[in-house]
Design an enzyme around this catalytic site. Structure first.
Site, PDB file in Angstrom:
ATOM      1  N   LYS A 138      -3.168  -8.550  16.312  1.00  0.00           N
ATOM      2  CA  LYS A 138      -3.251  -7.518  17.350  1.00  0.00           C
ATOM      3  C   LYS A 138      -2.633  -8.056  18.630  1.00  0.00           C
ATOM      4  O   LYS A 138      -3.079  -9.074  19.169  1.00  0.00           O
ATOM      5  CB  LYS A 138      -4.720  -7.134  17.600  1.00  0.00           C
ATOM      6  CG  LYS A 138      -4.954  -6.280  18.858  1.00  0.00           C
ATOM      7  CD  LYS A 138      -6.418  -5.886  19.060  1.00  0.00           C
ATOM      8  CE  LYS A 138      -6.648  -5.187  20.392  1.00  0.00           C
ATOM      9  NZ  LYS A 138      -8.051  -4.821  20.650  1.00  0.00           N
ATOM     10  N   ASP A 189      -5.275  -4.383  27.905  1.00  0.00           N
ATOM     11  CA  ASP A 189      -6.112  -3.274  27.435  1.00  0.00           C
ATOM     12  C   ASP A 189      -6.946  -2.728  28.595  1.00  0.00           C
ATOM     13  O   ASP A 189      -7.984  -3.273  28.946  1.00  0.00           O
ATOM     14  CB  ASP A 189      -7.029  -3.760  26.300  1.00  0.00           C
ATOM     15  CG  ASP A 189      -7.887  -2.640  25.734  1.00  0.00           C
ATOM     16  OD1 ASP A 189      -7.624  -1.463  26.061  1.00  0.00           O
ATOM     17  OD2 ASP A 189      -8.810  -2.946  24.947  1.00  0.00           O
ATOM     18  N   LYS A 241     -11.835   1.325  30.966  1.00  0.00           N
ATOM     19  CA  LYS A 241     -12.877   0.303  31.061  1.00  0.00           C
ATOM     20  C   LYS A 241     -13.325   0.160  32.509  1.00  0.00           C
ATOM     21  O   LYS A 241     -12.514   0.346  33.423  1.00  0.00           O
ATOM     22  CB  LYS A 241     -12.309  -1.068  30.626  1.00  0.00           C
ATOM     23  CG  LYS A 241     -12.065  -1.235  29.147  1.00  0.00           C
ATOM     24  CD  LYS A 241     -11.525  -2.632  28.863  1.00  0.00           C
ATOM     25  CE  LYS A 241     -11.170  -2.828  27.400  1.00  0.00           C
ATOM     26  NZ  LYS A 241     -12.318  -2.788  26.494  1.00  0.00           N
ATOM     27  N   ASP A 274      -6.041  -9.663  25.183  1.00  0.00           N
ATOM     28  CA  ASP A 274      -6.085  -8.777  24.020  1.00  0.00           C
ATOM     29  C   ASP A 274      -4.870  -8.902  23.101  1.00  0.00           C
ATOM     30  O   ASP A 274      -4.784  -8.217  22.083  1.00  0.00           O
ATOM     31  CB  ASP A 274      -6.274  -7.324  24.486  1.00  0.00           C
ATOM     32  CG  ASP A 274      -7.175  -6.521  23.573  1.00  0.00           C
ATOM     33  OD1 ASP A 274      -7.928  -7.138  22.796  1.00  0.00           O
ATOM     34  OD2 ASP A 274      -7.120  -5.280  23.635  1.00  0.00           O
ATOM     35  N   ASP A 334     -10.083   3.529  23.920  1.00  0.00           N
ATOM     36  CA  ASP A 334     -10.335   2.090  24.056  1.00  0.00           C
ATOM     37  C   ASP A 334     -10.513   1.418  22.690  1.00  0.00           C
ATOM     38  O   ASP A 334     -10.567   0.206  22.593  1.00  0.00           O
ATOM     39  CB  ASP A 334     -11.565   1.864  24.941  1.00  0.00           C
ATOM     40  CG  ASP A 334     -11.647   0.440  25.478  1.00  0.00           C
ATOM     41  OD1 ASP A 334     -10.633  -0.289  25.363  1.00  0.00           O
ATOM     42  OD2 ASP A 334     -12.706   0.079  26.011  1.00  0.00           O
ATOM     43  N   GLU A 340      -8.322   0.994  20.535  1.00  0.00           N
ATOM     44  CA  GLU A 340      -6.875   1.076  20.299  1.00  0.00           C
ATOM     45  C   GLU A 340      -6.371   0.017  19.328  1.00  0.00           C
ATOM     46  O   GLU A 340      -5.364   0.207  18.654  1.00  0.00           O
ATOM     47  CB  GLU A 340      -6.133   0.945  21.636  1.00  0.00           C
ATOM     48  CG  GLU A 340      -5.872  -0.488  22.141  1.00  0.00           C
ATOM     49  CD  GLU A 340      -7.124  -1.302  22.434  1.00  0.00           C
ATOM     50  OE1 GLU A 340      -8.211  -0.703  22.591  1.00  0.00           O
ATOM     51  OE2 GLU A 340      -7.031  -2.546  22.481  1.00  0.00           O
ATOM     52  N   ARG A 351      -7.468  -1.068  16.483  1.00  0.00           N
ATOM     53  CA  ARG A 351      -7.452  -0.652  15.077  1.00  0.00           C
ATOM     54  C   ARG A 351      -6.303   0.313  14.801  1.00  0.00           C
ATOM     55  O   ARG A 351      -5.788   0.366  13.689  1.00  0.00           O
ATOM     56  CB  ARG A 351      -8.822  -0.051  14.708  1.00  0.00           C
ATOM     57  CG  ARG A 351      -9.163   1.215  15.415  1.00  0.00           C
ATOM     58  CD  ARG A 351     -10.657   1.519  15.366  1.00  0.00           C
ATOM     59  NE  ARG A 351     -11.435   0.647  16.261  1.00  0.00           N
ATOM     60  CZ  ARG A 351     -12.766   0.685  16.374  1.00  0.00           C
ATOM     61  NH1 ARG A 351     -13.466   1.543  15.652  1.00  0.00           N
ATOM     62  NH2 ARG A 351     -13.393  -0.135  17.203  1.00  0.00           N
TER      63      ARG A 351
HETATM   64  N1  BES Z   1     -10.093  -5.387  23.266  1.00  0.00           N
HETATM   65  C1  BES Z   1     -11.357  -4.744  23.144  1.00  0.00           C
HETATM   66  C2  BES Z   1     -12.447  -5.643  22.545  1.00  0.00           C
HETATM   67  C3  BES Z   1     -12.869  -6.837  23.342  1.00  0.00           C
HETATM   68  C4  BES Z   1     -13.975  -6.754  24.174  1.00  0.00           C
HETATM   69  C5  BES Z   1     -12.242  -8.045  23.208  1.00  0.00           C
HETATM   70  C6  BES Z   1     -14.396  -7.853  24.872  1.00  0.00           C
HETATM   71  C7  BES Z   1     -12.664  -9.155  23.915  1.00  0.00           C
HETATM   72  C8  BES Z   1     -13.749  -9.072  24.752  1.00  0.00           C
HETATM   73  C9  BES Z   1     -11.217  -3.513  22.239  1.00  0.00           C
HETATM   74  O1  BES Z   1     -10.009  -2.874  22.289  1.00  0.00           O
HETATM   75  C10 BES Z   1     -12.252  -2.524  22.696  1.00  0.00           C
HETATM   76  O2  BES Z   1     -12.147  -2.069  23.781  1.00  0.00           O
HETATM   77  N2  BES Z   1     -13.197  -2.226  21.805  1.00  0.00           N
HETATM   78  C11 BES Z   1     -14.237  -1.308  22.118  1.00  0.00           C
HETATM   79  C12 BES Z   1     -14.437  -0.434  20.890  1.00  0.00           C
HETATM   80  C13 BES Z   1     -15.301   0.774  21.154  1.00  0.00           C
HETATM   81  C14 BES Z   1     -14.608   1.726  22.099  1.00  0.00           C
HETATM   82  C15 BES Z   1     -15.573   1.461  19.834  1.00  0.00           C
HETATM   83  C16 BES Z   1     -15.500  -2.072  22.448  1.00  0.00           C
HETATM   84  O3  BES Z   1     -15.709  -3.142  21.862  1.00  0.00           O
HETATM   85  O4  BES Z   1     -16.228  -1.644  23.332  1.00  0.00           O
HETATM   86 ZN    ZN Z   2      -8.381  -3.982  22.790  1.00  0.00          ZN
HETATM   87 MN    MN Z   3      -9.867  -1.430  23.829  1.00  0.00          MN
END
Ligand code: BES
Ligand code: ZN
Ligand code: MN
Length: 487
Positions: A254, A259, A266, A277, A336, A338, A340
């Site tokens: 990825k 992000d 966020k 990210d 968010d 994204e 996947r």
């Molecule tokens: N890049 C983030 C995940 C992340 C969070 C990585 C903290 C490192 C530290 C990912 O894209 C994300 O935002 N995931 C969301 C998914 C949710 C919206 C289903 C999350 O983990 O809140």
């Molecule tokens: Zn992300």
């Molecule tokens: Mn995200």
């Protein structure tokens, strides 16, 4: 950084520092004994008085040690003898190197490996290289000064060379993660890979621009990148060290270079480290760099999906339905989630390239960090044997990973009333697993292991063995998988 080996006796070598190891039972290694004898029992005395304990990662510099020509002797703790492994070797050498790298030093000689295996020495050399590099890329006054020359007592040429190559590869991943998002965006990432190809003999580097991604039906990846003025890219690196028809291993990363969350924006606090990210892609790159420079005789393809997730008048929206490369439709309910979407298309490309087995790495979910903490990666799979291979490679390197279940029930959560699947689960529970269940839809039943590195890829604070920032976690595990790969 240069890495060589030395046969000079520890008391006679004239360097800035010599490093010796000590287990917490106080038993002195031959090198530590030599120092102890030259210095009139100094080591024994300090141990008896509890000044040095041998606890894993403890670093004690001793200045002006009698009978020793080096300017200082650094004693590093190796923990209990029974717990010693490649991970302890890596972290101990890294902790000693990190301490020494606080000042400029030309030569440091490690006399830690009196009874280490070649693989343990390799891990130690790699650790020493990682320990003396910080995240101070843009500071005039550096926190870390990479040691000019690392000398390793007892190691042979093959070990110093492989330890150096893997150390450089881990540091490469760390440096790319540490670059700010204005420097590291999809196009610049791809350009840097092309530049790197000149120095490390990848067999092929292919970059897909937006036009090509369109032609290749990568609708999910493109939708994520659309909110940014910076165009998306897919990078493919091929290493063909095996015979033409040998099985093909695919490493997928990825690469969200920033992000923001997109329209599902966020909060500022959650966004401030989101340059991290693209760690999955940087890990794949570091591993491919090592695999090609070590000339590992196997066929591997490294695939990196590169996008920036921003908001603008052209952002993808909640309620949008995307069509991924394999034709599956996806309802977007959170922009968010994204990573996947990006991986969906890249995993399809891996399958179409003929991958026999797949590993993907991604800073995919905060939920994985909630489940396992910051230092442990989550493993999720559709093939237990393949996951066991990845898991034991990680254990061999001392990198922490733990498997999460993939029970069929979790798939219920990503059903959508309007499309084949949706990009989030129901509520936040089990979020690391519902994300993996989503990815599973795009691997066409091929043996696949997903490594969620949202915790370990990036350290918010310094650790005794490593400065904060990108950690390069799982580069070593991937190299280990490649070394053991037989299809
Ligand atoms: N890049 C983030 C995940 C992340 C969070 C990585 C903290 C490192 C530290 C990912 O894209 C994300 O935002 N995931 C969301 C998914 C949710 C919206 C289903 C999350 O983990 O809140
Ligand atoms: Zn992300
Ligand atoms: Mn995200």
């Amino acid at each position: 950084m240069n890495v060589t080996h030395t046969d000079a006796p520890i008391t006679e070598i004239d360097v800035d520092a010599v490093v010796v190891g000590l287990h917490c039972d106080g038993r002195l290694s031959p090198s530590a004994t030599a120092v102890d004898e030259a210095a009139g029992g100094l080591m024994t005395r300090l141990f008896e008085r509890n000044e040095i304990t041998g606890k894993a990662g403890e670093v004690t510099p001793l200045l002006a040690v009698g009978g020793v020509r080096a300017a200082q002797v650094v004693v590093v703790g190796l923990g209990a003898a029974g717990d010693f492994d490649n991970g302890v070797a890596f972290r101990a050498a890294a902790a000693a190197a990190r301490r020494l790298a606080a000042k400029e030093r030309q030569q440091v000689a490690f006399y830690v490996d009196d009874d280490w295996s070649a693989r343990q020495s390799e891990s130690g050399i790699c650790g020493a290289m990682v320990g003396c590099v910080g995240q101070d890329l843009y500071r005039a006054e550096k926190n870390r000064h990479p040691i000019g020359e690392i000398l390793w007592a007892g190691a042979d040429d093959a070990t110093t060379t492989s330890g150096r190559i893997i150390g450089e590869s881990v540091n490469l991943t760390r440096r790319w993660v540490n670059e700010p998002p204005e420097k590291m965006y999809p196009e610049s990432f791809a350009e840097r890979v092309v530049e790197l190809a000149g120095t490390c003999q990848f067999d092929e580097v292919v970059v897909w621009d937006e036009k090509r991604l369109e032609e290749e039906r990568c609708g999910a990846l493109l939708a994520v990148g659309r909110g940014s003025v910076r165009p998306s890219r897919l990078v493919m690196i091929r290493h063909m060290g095996g015979a033409q028809d040998d099985p093909l291993l695919a490493l997928v990363g990825k690469g969200v270079t920033f992000d923001s969350g997109g329209l599902s924006i966020k909060p500022s606090d959650g966004m401030k480290t989101m340059k991290l990210d693209m760690s999955g892609a940087a890990t794949v790159l570091g591993a491919m760099h090592a695999i090609s420079r070590l000339k590992i005789p196997i066929n591997v393809i490294g695939l990196m999906g590169l996008v920036e997730n921003l908001l603008s008048g052209d952002s993808y929206k909640l309620g949008d339905v995307l069509t991924a490369r394999n034709g599956k439709t996806i309802e977007v309910l959170n922009t968010d989630a994204e990573g996947r979407l990006v991986l969906a298309d890249v995993l399809c490309v891996a399958v179409d390239q003929g991958a026999d087995k797949i590993i993907d790495l991604a800073t995919l979910t905060g939920a994985c960090v909630v489940a396992l903490g910051e230092d442990v990666a989550g493993l999720m799979t559709n093939d237990q044997d393949w996951c066991d291979v990845v898991s034991s490679a990680a254990a061999d390197c001392g990198e922490r990973a733990w498997q999460l279940p993939m029970f069929a029930e979790y798939s219920q959560q990503i059903k959508s009333p309007v499309a084949d699947i949706k990009n989030i689960g129901e509520g936040r529970w089990g979020g690391a697993i519902t994300a993996a269940k989503f990815l599973e839809e795009f691997v066409d039943g091929k043996p696949w292991t997903h490594i969620d590195i949202a915790g370990p890829a990036f350290a918010e604070k310094d650790k005794p063995h490593c400065d904060g920032g990108g950690t390069g976690a799982f580069v070593r595990t991937l190299v280990e998988v490649a070394r053991g790969w037989d299809g």
